[in-house]
Scaffold this active site. Structure first.
Site, PDB file in Angstrom:
ATOM      1  N   CYS A 213      21.642 -38.682   1.500  1.00  0.00           N
ATOM      2  CA  CYS A 213      20.951 -37.779   1.916  1.00  0.00           C
ATOM      3  C   CYS A 213      21.624 -36.819   2.869  1.00  0.00           C
ATOM      4  CB  CYS A 213      19.639 -38.263   2.336  1.00  0.00           C
ATOM      5  SG  CYS A 213      18.406 -37.252   2.812  1.00  0.00           S
TER       6      CYS A 213
ATOM      7  N   ASN B 227       6.247  -3.199  10.930  1.00  0.00           N
ATOM      8  CA  ASN B 227       5.426  -2.196  10.030  1.00  0.00           C
ATOM      9  C   ASN B 227       5.784  -2.851   8.822  1.00  0.00           C
ATOM     10  OD1 ASN B 227       4.180   0.063   8.704  1.00  0.00           O
ATOM     11  ND2 ASN B 227       4.518   1.131  10.655  1.00  0.00           N
ATOM     12  N   THR B 228       5.300  -2.314   7.750  1.00  0.00           N
ATOM     13  CA  THR B 228       5.426  -2.805   6.554  1.00  0.00           C
ATOM     14  C   THR B 228       6.860  -2.663   5.855  1.00  0.00           C
ATOM     15  OG1 THR B 228       4.600  -0.660   5.611  1.00  0.00           O
ATOM     16  CG2 THR B 228       3.051  -2.465   5.773  1.00  0.00           C
TER      17      THR B 228
ATOM     18  N   ASN C 188       0.801  -1.228   0.074  1.00  0.00           N
ATOM     19  CA  ASN C 188      -0.074   0.017  -0.028  1.00  0.00           C
ATOM     20  C   ASN C 188       0.905   1.412  -0.004  1.00  0.00           C
ATOM     21  OD1 ASN C 188      -0.201   1.848   2.599  1.00  0.00           O
ATOM     22  ND2 ASN C 188       0.297  -0.419   3.164  1.00  0.00           N
TER      23      ASN C 188
ATOM     24  N   CYS D 264       5.718   3.778   9.268  1.00  0.00           N
ATOM     25  CA  CYS D 264       5.392   3.963   7.934  1.00  0.00           C
ATOM     26  C   CYS D 264       6.205   4.235   7.059  1.00  0.00           C
ATOM     27  CB  CYS D 264       4.073   5.109   7.997  1.00  0.00           C
ATOM     28  SG  CYS D 264       3.407   5.467   6.606  1.00  0.00           S
TER      29      CYS D 264
ATOM     30  N   CYS E 237       2.638 -42.535  -1.239  1.00  0.00           N
ATOM     31  CA  CYS E 237       3.250 -41.774  -2.319  1.00  0.00           C
ATOM     32  C   CYS E 237       2.598 -41.889  -3.534  1.00  0.00           C
ATOM     33  CB  CYS E 237       4.555 -42.318  -2.563  1.00  0.00           C
ATOM     34  SG  CYS E 237       5.401 -41.731  -4.135  1.00  0.00           S
TER      35      CYS E 237
ATOM     36  N   CYS F 264       9.635 -34.879  -5.558  1.00  0.00           N
ATOM     37  CA  CYS F 264      10.878 -35.097  -4.933  1.00  0.00           C
ATOM     38  C   CYS F 264      12.007 -35.314  -5.503  1.00  0.00           C
ATOM     39  CB  CYS F 264      10.438 -35.938  -3.756  1.00  0.00           C
ATOM     40  SG  CYS F 264      10.182 -37.487  -4.459  1.00  0.00           S
TER      41      CYS F 264
ATOM     42  N   PHE G 124       6.372   4.647  14.171  1.00  0.00           N
ATOM     43  CA  PHE G 124       7.747   4.977  13.755  1.00  0.00           C
ATOM     44  C   PHE G 124       8.100   3.694  12.385  1.00  0.00           C
ATOM     45  CE2 PHE G 124       9.271   6.241  18.350  1.00  0.00           C
ATOM     46  CZ  PHE G 124       8.628   7.490  18.310  1.00  0.00           C
TER      47      PHE G 124
END
Lengths: 427, 452
Positions: free
Chosen positions: A379, A200-201, A73, A135, A342, A348, A133
């Site tokens: 693995c 915040n964003t 936004n 925006c 499976c 995978c 503090f």
């Protein structure tokens, strides 16, 4: 029925679900609708000098056809006169005395301006203050919001000014647009904050229209960065909450914000140290009614775990959150594929083959059926196979017996240091 | 699916495509549901080996042209196949999500992508570099078109000899328009024609051009002539007005204005294959009051696909099992009834199917105004003979690997090789055979060039 009420730095609310300071809390009408729907509290959309907003303002990121994976936004603080907001806060508080109303505030970094607004909003009966503090757009260009929040000294000083006159608890809302959020969190503590809220964003550009080459969103063909939130930012927010929660110098409650969309997300934040949570994007996507499931899901979770009060879970996962140097290097898990479950999509296999350690073989069983098998010796337990697997229970990561006692990197380095060994043992 | 609403005021409306295509949103959601399997079983299950996960991924990403190209490159009649393939027996039957939720609607997604290409008039392929060799293809149906497209890509000069007014074969003339509108088939023909493939329509080999001329003028010949009309029932009354050949009957609904000749009439269809179903459902749509399918065996032995059978039942078609026609009854030269006998199933024969045996004294008569024969198709024996190639009752003998006939420069594929335990009846199989024949021809004519 578990006790869902919280007490965040002496701000009490019937449940931990607050609406964050944002478009959903722009007016008395909206906040009252939210309280009717069940929200425990609301942080009123940031009060300050009435400002002018642009049209358009919002944009969202879709992922694989799912809407609002992330939300962006460029809306600023309230564009309604302070007097109108104060009147509606008063009316709302009167109608819902048990719900928390926190006033989000943003003024220029001057002592008298802070004093003035704090006194005005406390006069109409708010339960607490939240200092914006964070925006990241518009207001920051005028020296407010994130421009303040990115300078620890300004965070401390402005918090101090507020605390000089505030009668109610003061929450400092932090910006994530900074390298280490614990630095500004500490500054808030130094300034006397009663709590911090985050995040915040995040600075963002939602997208570019590949046909018109306009930014998304654009205002008459021009765009500017906005603030990013919604489900996509949850891991970033959770990390920042965790970093503050485990920092002994940040010893004040945390209100968790960032992509919380359901009760499970809320529990994660609370386990990671948040006393309560704030929600915005999920409500913007679906309306206030989503809180009903949040409350019910949280309650069922607590009941099933035999936990009497939601406050008991706060911070319970924090001791488990540490530094990489404290992880046991001798711990070993490997993937095992349950061929009964499976469905043979082979995702995978190709993920491992192309992008990890080439240890999942496509084989045939005795009857000629396709099966997948992990070569456990190759693995590394990276989890990738189970991440891409579309079927629950088809891949387990199994702990292997430890040949060596646990040893972390830090322990290893300490041991080498103790031996006085000058040889570089790092391969 | 609900019972269809037949319009008796405007019969032609009944021949519009029954199933609506996916909406953009439906397609996007479904495409995103696809797991994008690696080495996916749906690819294996498709006779033409369409890279299904790839074309679906391209729908999800908005690359519809690429999606259509992925489909059409594997299957030059992929738009038709998206509508007529028995997908639950092929790609959708193989989808791994059968074991988890429900299979992806692969056929409908394939239709979505190809519909997009059709609507946007996209030409998807360009001609390969010419190599100076020529191939004649006899028959412009799915097999012939498919071979022509592949050969054109390889740089051959290709000529299709098509007896009908339009190419497309079964897809143009034989599959009912409410399943497969002819515009779809025309688009596929256009894709092939756009590659400099000469399509000589209204040209019946053996009549308008001699077999010798074809054999002499081209470096190789592909016989993709399909099958011919429905054979005679061999019972009295077949010459009466109101007795139809199902293939011709369906063809008329696709080539001529829809008439009200069957409005309010009673129709008997003999046979229970997919063509019989088509004839029956066309009759319903032409306004027939009652349509019965008469079959001398039972549901078990019926060769129509299950979804075709369901479709016919939803259309209100009645099925009379173990019922064989004895004679067609006429009055003043027109059909007025059909005498039938009840049958029972005897011992299985060599082909494993149980032989129907008449039950003595079980004769009964049905009052009907029309009889449609749908008991299979005969073969273009004369034409096959004219090529002087080996065949078994019209089923051309081929090397199953190369589709080469007993004349080294003549290849054959599609329905002309189907039967006697050889080949496949599906459009999609014909398409694949066309591709394979093209590669074999290429191997024969340009052995040093890389194969596809």
């Amino acid at each position: 029925m578990a006790d869902l009420s919280i007490n965040l730095a002496c701000i009490k609310s019937p449940n931990p679900f607050w609406l964050a300071s944002a478009p959903p809390t722009n007016s008395g009408y909206q906040v009252q609708r939210a309280f009717e729907a069940g929200w425990g509290g609301a942080v009123w959309k940031t009060l300050g000098e009435p400002i002018i907003n642009t049209s358009s303002r919002f944009a969202a990121v879709s992922f694989n056809g799912q809407r609002v994976a992330g939300f962006n936004n460029i809306e600023l603080i309230t564009d309604r006169p302070l007097e109108v907001n104060l009147k509606e806060i008063y009316e709302t508080k009167k109608r819902f005395p048990n719900h928390a109303i926190i006033a989000s505030l943003m003024v220029e970094p001057q002592q008298d301006k802070w004093h003035e607004i704090v006194k005005k909003v406390e006069a109409v009966g708010v339960d607490g203050l939240e200092l914006n503090f964070g925006c990241p757009h518009g207001m920051a260009e005028r020296g407010m919001g994130a421009a303040s929040g990115q300078v620890p000294a300004l965070v401390e000083k402005q918090t101090f000014w507020v605390k000089e006159v505030a009668q109610t608890p003061v929450i400092v809302k932090l910006t994530p647009n900074i390298t280490d959020i614990t630095v500004t969190a500490e500054a808030a503590v130094q300034g006397g904050a009663d709590a911090i809220s985050m995040i915040n964003t995040i600075n963002s550009l939602a997208g570019v229209d590949i046909h018109s080459w306009n930014t998304i969103p654009h205002v008459a063909g021009k765009g500017a960065h906005g603030g990013y939130c919604g489900p996509a930012v949850k891991p970033i927010a959770l990390h920042m909450v965790g970093e503050c929660a485990r920092n002994p110098r940040v010893n004040i409650p945390i209100s968790g914000i960032g992509g919380i969309s359901n009760w499970e997300n809320a529990i994660e934040f609370m386990l990671m140290g948040a006393t309560g949570v704030q929600v915005c994007t999920a409500a913007m996507h679906h309306g206030f009614r989503i809180v009903e499931d949040m409350i019910e899901g949280l309650n069922n979770y607590l009941d099933e775990k035999g936990i009497a009060s939601v406050s008991e879970i706060v911070g319970k996962a924090v001791p488990k959150y540490s530094d990489w140097g404290d992880l046991d290097l001798n711990y070993k898990v490997v993937a095992r594929i349950n061929n009964d479950v499976c469905i043979n999509c082979n995702k995978c296999h190709i993920a491992c083959e192309d992008t990890s350690h080439q240890c999942i073989d496509m084989l045939k069983d005795g009857k000629g059926n396709s099966i997948l098998r992990v070569r456990e010796e190759d693995c590394v337990g990276c989890n990738l196979c189970s991440i891409v697997c579309p079927v629950d229970g088809a891949i387990d990561l199994v702990e292997l017996p430890n040949e060596f006692p646990p040893m972390t990197w830090n322990e290893r380095q300490a041991a080498i240091g103790a031996l006085g060994c000058a040889v570089d043992t790092v391969k | 699916m609900s019972l269809i609403r037949i319009s008796y005021e405007d019969l032609s409306r009944n021949f519009e495509e029954v199933e609506a295509g996916l909406s953009n949103r439906e397609a996007l959601e479904e495409a995103n549901r696809c797991l994008y399997c690696y080495d996916a079983p749906c690819i294996q299950a498709c006779p033409t080996g369409i890279d299904v996960p790839t074309f679906i991924k391209k729908i999800a990403s908005g690359n519809l042209k690429g999606s259509a190209k992925t489909i059409m490159s594997a299957n030059p009649v992929g738009a038709s196949c998206s509508r007529v393939c028995p997908t639950e027996e092929l790609c959708e039957g193989a989808c791994v999500l059968n074991h988890a939720t429900k299979p992806i609607m692969i056929g409908n997604l394939q239709r979505y992508a190809t519909d997009w290409a059709m609507k946007n008039e996209k030409i998807l392929f360009s001609v390969g570099e010419k190599i100076g060799k020529s191939v004649a293809i006899v028959g412009g149906g799915p097999a012939g078109l498919s071979a022509a497209r592949e050969l054109a890509l390889l740089g051959y000069d290709v000529t299709i000899f098509e007896a009908e007014e339009k190419a497309g074969g079964l897809n143009t003339y034989g599959i009912v328009s409410f399943r497969l509108p002819k515009a779809v088939s025309y688009w596929e023909v256009e894709q092939v024609a756009s590659m400099d493939v000469e399509i000589r329509t209204n040209t019946r080999v053996g009549r308008d051009i001699s077999v010798k001329e074809i054999l002499d003028s081209y470096d190789a010949v592909l016989l993709a002539i399909g099958m011919a009309h429905v054979p005679a029932l061999g019972i009295p009354g077949e010459e009466l007005a109101g007795v139809f050949d199902a293939i011709e009957f369906v063809k008329e609904t696709k080539t001529k204005p829809i008439t009200d000749a069957l409005l309010g009439k009673k129709v008997a269809v003999i046979g229970a294959g997919n063509t019989a179903i088509d004839a029956a459902t066309c009759s319903v749509r032409l306004g027939a009051e009652n349509v019965k399918i008469l079959y001398r065996r039972t549901l078990e032995e019926m060769t129509a696909y299950d979804f075709e059978y369901d479709f016919a039942k939803q259309d209100g078609v009645e099925f009379r099992w173990l019922t064989a026609p004895n004679k067609i009854i006429g009055h003043e030269g027109k059909v007025v009834g059909i005498e039938c006998m009840k049958m029972e199933l005897g011992e299985p024969r060599e082909d494993g199917r149980r032989r129907p045996v008449p039950i003595k004294g079980s004769e009964f008569t049905l009052e009907v105004d029309a009889v449609i024969k749908a008991i299979g198709q005969s073969r273009y024996l004369d034409l096959i003979e004219a090529f002087e190639i080996e065949h078994d009752g019209g089923v051309v003998t081929i090397n199953p690997e190369t589709f080469q006939t007993t004349n080294a420069k003549v290849f054959a594929c599609g329905d002309v090789i189907f039967g006697k335990g050889q080949g496949e009846a599906m459009v999609v199989s014909a398409a694949q055979q066309g591709k394979k024949s093209a590669y074999s021809i290429h191997q024969l004519l340009m052995p040093t060039m890389e194969t596809v």
